[in-house]
Design a protein around this motif. Structure first.
Motif, PDB file in Angstrom:
ATOM      1  N   ALA A 318       1.037  -1.223  -0.118  1.00 18.86           N
ATOM      2  CA  ALA A 318       0.161  -0.135  -0.010  1.00 18.86           C
ATOM      3  C   ALA A 318       0.924   1.294   0.121  1.00 18.86           C
ATOM      4  O   ALA A 318       0.520   2.073  -0.840  1.00 18.86           O
ATOM      5  N   ILE A 319       1.903   1.389   0.911  1.00 15.04           N
ATOM      6  CA  ILE A 319       2.825   2.652   1.050  1.00 15.04           C
ATOM      7  C   ILE A 319       3.481   2.785  -0.461  1.00 15.04           C
ATOM      8  O   ILE A 319       3.657   3.828  -0.884  1.00 15.04           O
ATOM      9  N   GLN A 320       4.007   1.711  -0.920  1.00 18.53           N
ATOM     10  CA  GLN A 320       4.806   1.739  -1.969  1.00 18.53           C
ATOM     11  C   GLN A 320       3.891   2.398  -3.360  1.00 18.53           C
ATOM     12  O   GLN A 320       4.401   3.314  -4.073  1.00 18.53           O
ATOM     13  N   SER A 321       2.717   1.875  -3.224  1.00 16.11           N
ATOM     14  CA  SER A 321       1.719   2.095  -4.631  1.00 16.11           C
ATOM     15  C   SER A 321       1.265   3.468  -4.221  1.00 16.11           C
ATOM     16  O   SER A 321       1.476   4.309  -5.248  1.00 16.11           O
ATOM     17  N   ILE A 322       1.110   4.112  -2.990  1.00 17.54           N
ATOM     18  CA  ILE A 322       0.728   5.257  -2.822  1.00 17.54           C
ATOM     19  C   ILE A 322       1.789   6.437  -3.189  1.00 17.54           C
ATOM     20  O   ILE A 322       1.433   7.277  -3.742  1.00 17.54           O
ATOM     21  N   ILE A 323       2.984   6.136  -2.781  1.00 19.05           N
ATOM     22  CA  ILE A 323       4.038   7.062  -3.017  1.00 19.05           C
ATOM     23  C   ILE A 323       4.467   6.972  -4.473  1.00 19.05           C
ATOM     24  O   ILE A 323       4.587   8.127  -5.157  1.00 19.05           O
TER      25      ILE A 323
END
Length: 410
Positions: A318-323
């Protein structure tokens, strides 16, 4: 009657494989022209990505069948290997895009900081599971602070490369696992405050004109369209011209030397241009399924260690995709974070597939335990199939009551 074997979670298996296969196609589309202009075959990067996919698929299958509880025993060795690999990068690593993040082994390149993402999840899940069992989790100095020393060391070694973006992601993943472990909110607030202060201080200390331009270019791209804002403006053009259905695979214009790193960090811009809104939704929906399914598995898992790993892996995706999506749309500064499963990058793809394999192994244990409970409940509800056994049990119970009654008489 025995319960069914540990069954695969097909809802979790299909999306990462679809994304990885789709990513190979889009890497070819995004890189074929630039590869040809550089004197290489047009399919050069596609073949490399396909090769890493095969390696990642082997890691995925291994992780699906390898009991995740065994990682609990391997935690010390995992942390030791991560520290050694990060020191090796600083000493012998190669510099790519102004960051010394790679180790070359022959013609292959490996980015150890990608392995730190899954390694830190396993380490913190193991440590905080022990803290919960020993009831130290509410004590900041005994339960919270000691693991932060190792976490800070790993994050610090990544930031020194310098790779502040990956360091921030690792720190955010660590916070998600620590928060889910049951520590007090005020302890988490202190942890996040200290962590962000250190990251900001290191970032300011390592600031260069290029890094400053990434921040200014993210929020004021048209103020410097030829330098700091150039990449984001090209991304805007790609997204805007894609529309609903896109121009078709291979028909994009921005990848023809206008949009740099089109096959890696900005591959979603190419997808938006060539496949339009439908292509973007395909990627976003599949990543959302992986994240939400991982959180559901964490909720169903009765083993603390497994639940924390599932939360950590879901948070990582989730964090990688959002960034990544925030960078191509101008909501966040460009930090060089790849899109999971889709962007070109062998180490990232292998780690992503291996991580989702661990998630599937946890799901298999959850499914097995659920089947076992359902089978036990059904056996308890059903009467005995042998009437003679039932009759004998009734006689034994009556005899036992008579004996107990006689003993109770004065």
């Amino acid at each position: 009657m025995k319960p069914k074997r540990k069954t695969f979670d097909f809802i979790l298996m299909l999306p990462p494989l679809l994304l990885a296969g789709f990513g190979i196609v889009m890497v070819y589309s995004a890189s074929m022209v630039t590869s040809y202009l550089e004197g290489e075959p047009a399919y050069e990067l596609m073949l490399k990505q396909a090769m890493w996919f095969v390696i990642g698929l082997a890691g995925f299958l291994f992780a699906c069948f390898f009991n995740y509880k065994f990682y609990h025993k391997l935690t010390k060795w995992i942390v030791l290997l991560l520290i050694i690999s990060l020191f090796a990068v600083l000493l012998f690593g190669a510099t790519v895009n102004n960051a010394k993040s790679w180790i070359y082994i022959g013609s292959f390149s490996i980015q150890p900081s990608e392995f730190v993402k899954i390694g830190i999840i396993i380490y913190l899940a193991s440590v905080y599971t022990k803290k919960q069992e020993q009831e130290y989790i509410g004590d900041f100095f005994k339960g919270v602070l000691p693991p932060l020393i190792i976490t800070s060391l790993l994050v610090g070694l990544v930031v020194l490369q310098p790779d502040i973006g990956t360091g921030a992601i690792i720190f955010a993943i660590a916070c998600s696992v620590i928060f889910s472990s049951g520590i007090k909110f005020r302890h988490l607030f202190v942890l996040i405050s200290i962590g962000f202060t250190v990251l900001i201080a290191l970032g300011i200390h390592m600031l260069t004109d290029e890094k400053i331009s990434r921040f200014t270019g993210a929020y004021q791209p048209f103020a410097d369209p030829d330098h700091g804002g150039y990449q984001l403006i090209q991304s805007y053009i790609a997204i805007a011209t894609g529309g609903i259905s896109g121009s078709g695979i291979g028909q994009g214009i921005q990848k023809l030397g206008y949009l740099t790193q089109a096959e890696s960090d900005f591959i979603m811009a190419v997808i938006a241009e060539e496949l339009g809104l439908f292509g973007v939704l395909f990627v976003v929906v599949n990543i959302a399924i992986i994240v939400l399914r991982g959180l559901f598995i964490a909720k169903q898992c009765e083993n603390r260690f497994g639940a924390l790993i599932a939360i950590g892996i879901s948070s990582m995706f989730a964090i990688q995709s959002i960034i990544n999506l925030g960078a191509i749309s101008g909501l966040l500064p460009i930090t060089g974070v790849p899109l999971p499963f889709v962007s070109y990058g062998g180490t990232s793809l292998v780690v992503s597939l291996f991580s989702v394999g661990i998630l599937n192994n946890i799901a298999r244990h959850v499914n097995y335990n659920r089947n076992l409970k359902e089978l036990t409940t059904e056996e308890e509800k059903q009467p005995s199939a042998n009437p003679f056994k039932t009759k004998n049990k009734r006689k034994i119970a009556q005899s036992t009551r008579r004996i107990n009654t006689k003993k109770a008489r004065p």
